[in-house]
Design a protein around this motif. Structure first.
Motif, short mmCIF file in Angstrom:
data_model
loop_
_atom_site.label_atom_id
_atom_site.label_comp_id
_atom_site.label_asym_id
_atom_site.label_seq_id
_atom_site.Cartn_x
_atom_site.Cartn_y
_atom_site.Cartn_z
N GLN A 155 -12.00 -27.30 37.56
CA GLN A 155 -12.57 -26.51 38.66
C GLN A 155 -13.41 -27.40 39.56
OE1 GLN A 155 -14.68 -23.33 36.72
NE2 GLN A 155 -12.89 -21.98 36.68
N TYR A 156 -14.24 -28.24 38.97
CA TYR A 156 -15.07 -29.17 39.75
C TYR A 156 -14.20 -30.13 40.56
CZ TYR A 156 -19.38 -27.70 37.36
OH TYR A 156 -20.44 -26.99 36.90
N LEU A 157 -13.13 -30.64 39.94
CA LEU A 157 -12.23 -31.54 40.66
C LEU A 157 -11.57 -30.82 41.84
CD1 LEU A 157 -10.49 -33.51 37.75
CD2 LEU A 157 -12.10 -34.42 39.44
N ASP A 158 -11.14 -29.59 41.63
CA ASP A 158 -10.55 -28.81 42.73
C ASP A 158 -11.55 -28.62 43.86
OD1 ASP A 158 -8.13 -28.60 41.44
OD2 ASP A 158 -8.50 -26.58 40.63
N GLU A 159 -12.80 -28.30 43.50
CA GLU A 159 -13.84 -28.12 44.51
C GLU A 159 -14.08 -29.41 45.28
OE1 GLU A 159 -17.38 -26.50 42.71
OE2 GLU A 159 -16.28 -24.78 41.90
N LEU A 160 -14.12 -30.54 44.59
CA LEU A 160 -14.32 -31.83 45.24
C LEU A 160 -13.16 -32.14 46.19
CD1 LEU A 160 -15.74 -34.04 42.34
CD2 LEU A 160 -16.96 -33.31 44.40
N GLU A 162 -11.24 -29.98 47.71
CA GLU A 162 -11.36 -29.08 48.86
C GLU A 162 -12.41 -29.60 49.83
OE1 GLU A 162 -12.12 -25.09 47.55
OE2 GLU A 162 -10.21 -24.97 46.46
N LYS A 163 -13.54 -30.06 49.31
CA LYS A 163 -14.61 -30.59 50.16
C LYS A 163 -14.12 -31.85 50.89
CE LYS A 163 -18.60 -28.84 47.68
NZ LYS A 163 -19.76 -29.17 46.86
N LYS A 164 -13.36 -32.68 50.19
CA LYS A 164 -12.84 -33.91 50.80
C LYS A 164 -11.88 -33.56 51.92
CE LYS A 164 -10.31 -38.11 49.77
NZ LYS A 164 -9.48 -38.81 48.83
N ASN A 168 -12.33 -34.37 56.15
CA ASN A 168 -11.39 -35.26 56.85
C ASN A 168 -10.93 -34.70 58.21
OD1 ASN A 168 -11.40 -37.29 54.99
ND2 ASN A 168 -9.58 -36.57 53.90
N THR A 169 -11.08 -33.45 58.48
CA THR A 169 -10.51 -32.84 59.68
C THR A 169 -11.11 -33.35 60.98
OG1 THR A 169 -12.03 -30.98 59.45
CG2 THR A 169 -9.82 -30.74 58.50
N GLY A 170 -12.37 -33.72 61.06
CA GLY A 170 -13.01 -34.16 62.29
C GLY A 170 -12.98 -35.65 62.51
N ARG A 171 -12.35 -36.41 61.69
CA ARG A 171 -12.37 -37.87 61.79
C ARG A 171 -11.18 -38.39 62.58
NH1 ARG A 171 -13.82 -40.43 56.04
NH2 ARG A 171 -16.02 -40.56 56.47
N THR A 172 -11.39 -39.50 63.21
CA THR A 172 -10.31 -40.20 63.90
C THR A 172 -9.65 -41.13 62.90
OG1 THR A 172 -11.66 -40.19 65.89
CG2 THR A 172 -9.76 -41.66 65.87
N ILE A 173 -8.32 -41.06 62.88
CA ILE A 173 -7.58 -41.89 61.95
C ILE A 173 -7.46 -43.28 62.58
CG2 ILE A 173 -5.39 -42.23 60.79
CD1 ILE A 173 -5.08 -39.19 60.78
N ILE A 174 -7.84 -44.29 61.82
CA ILE A 174 -7.74 -45.66 62.30
C ILE A 174 -6.77 -46.42 61.44
CG2 ILE A 174 -10.04 -45.67 63.28
CD1 ILE A 174 -10.94 -47.24 60.82
#
Length: 183
Positions: A155-160, A162-164, A168-174
């Motif tokens: 459960q903790y791994l799933d939560e981590l 999801e948070k990750k 990632n959605t607002g970052r520019t891919i370089i």
């Protein structure tokens, strides 16, 4: 004076004559009479002459239902059923021990000693089995706890994860991009 031959009854035969009725290990009067080398009626007469030696925790008479259950469990043939006109008496370990004082023959004494030894062995086996069962239960509880702990970890791994993914959605891919058409 006649020479006494020791009686030999296999332990397996005796063990197969020990039944569980009313939550107690018992032996039936006709089986005991057969092992002692006497008729069942002779055994029962000796018991009636010594009733005070056989309280209810030493001996009891089977009910019709118990007798029916016992017959069906032990697949008694019709010939053998014919010999059971009366409800048989059941003897607990203590009752079997008391029989040696009522039937004071060499055969009865020898057979009784052998039966009591087997009752003791059966009791020890049951004790050992109970201890083993308790150990297995402890292991099961530990495994259940480990399963629960593993569920929490996942459960903790799933939560981590999801948070990750959310971060990632607002970052520019370089980095180097393949197939973008730029040279």
């Amino acid at each position: 004076m006649s020479e006494h031959k020791p009686i030999t009854i296999s332990d397996e035969v005796i063990i197969n004559k020990i039944y569980l009725v009313r939550g107690q290990k018992i032996m039936i009067d006709r089986d005991l009479a057969e092992m002692y080398g006497v008729e069942t009626r002779i055994l029962n007469q000796a018991i009636k002459r010594n009733e005070k030696r056989f309280p209810p925790d030493f001996m009891f008479q089977l009910s019709a239902v118990e007798l029916s259950d016992w017959k069906s469990q032990n697949v008694i043939s019709n010939k053998e059923k014919m010999g059971l006109r009366k409800l048989p008496y059941a003897f607990t370990e203590q009752g079997v021990a008391m029989l040696s004082s009522v039937l004071n023959s060499e055969t009865a004494i020898e057979v009784n000693i052998q039966i009591i030894r087997i009752f003791t062995r059966v009791r020890q086996l049951l004790t050992d089995h109970t201890e083993l069962r308790l150990e297995v239960e402890k292991i099961k509880k530990k495994l259940d706890n480990q399963d629960k702990n593993m569920e929490v970890v996942f459960q903790y791994l799933d939560e981590l994860l999801e948070k990750k993914d959310d971060s990632n959605t607002g970052r520019t891919i370089i980095g180097y991009q393949i197939g973008s058409g730029q040279s």
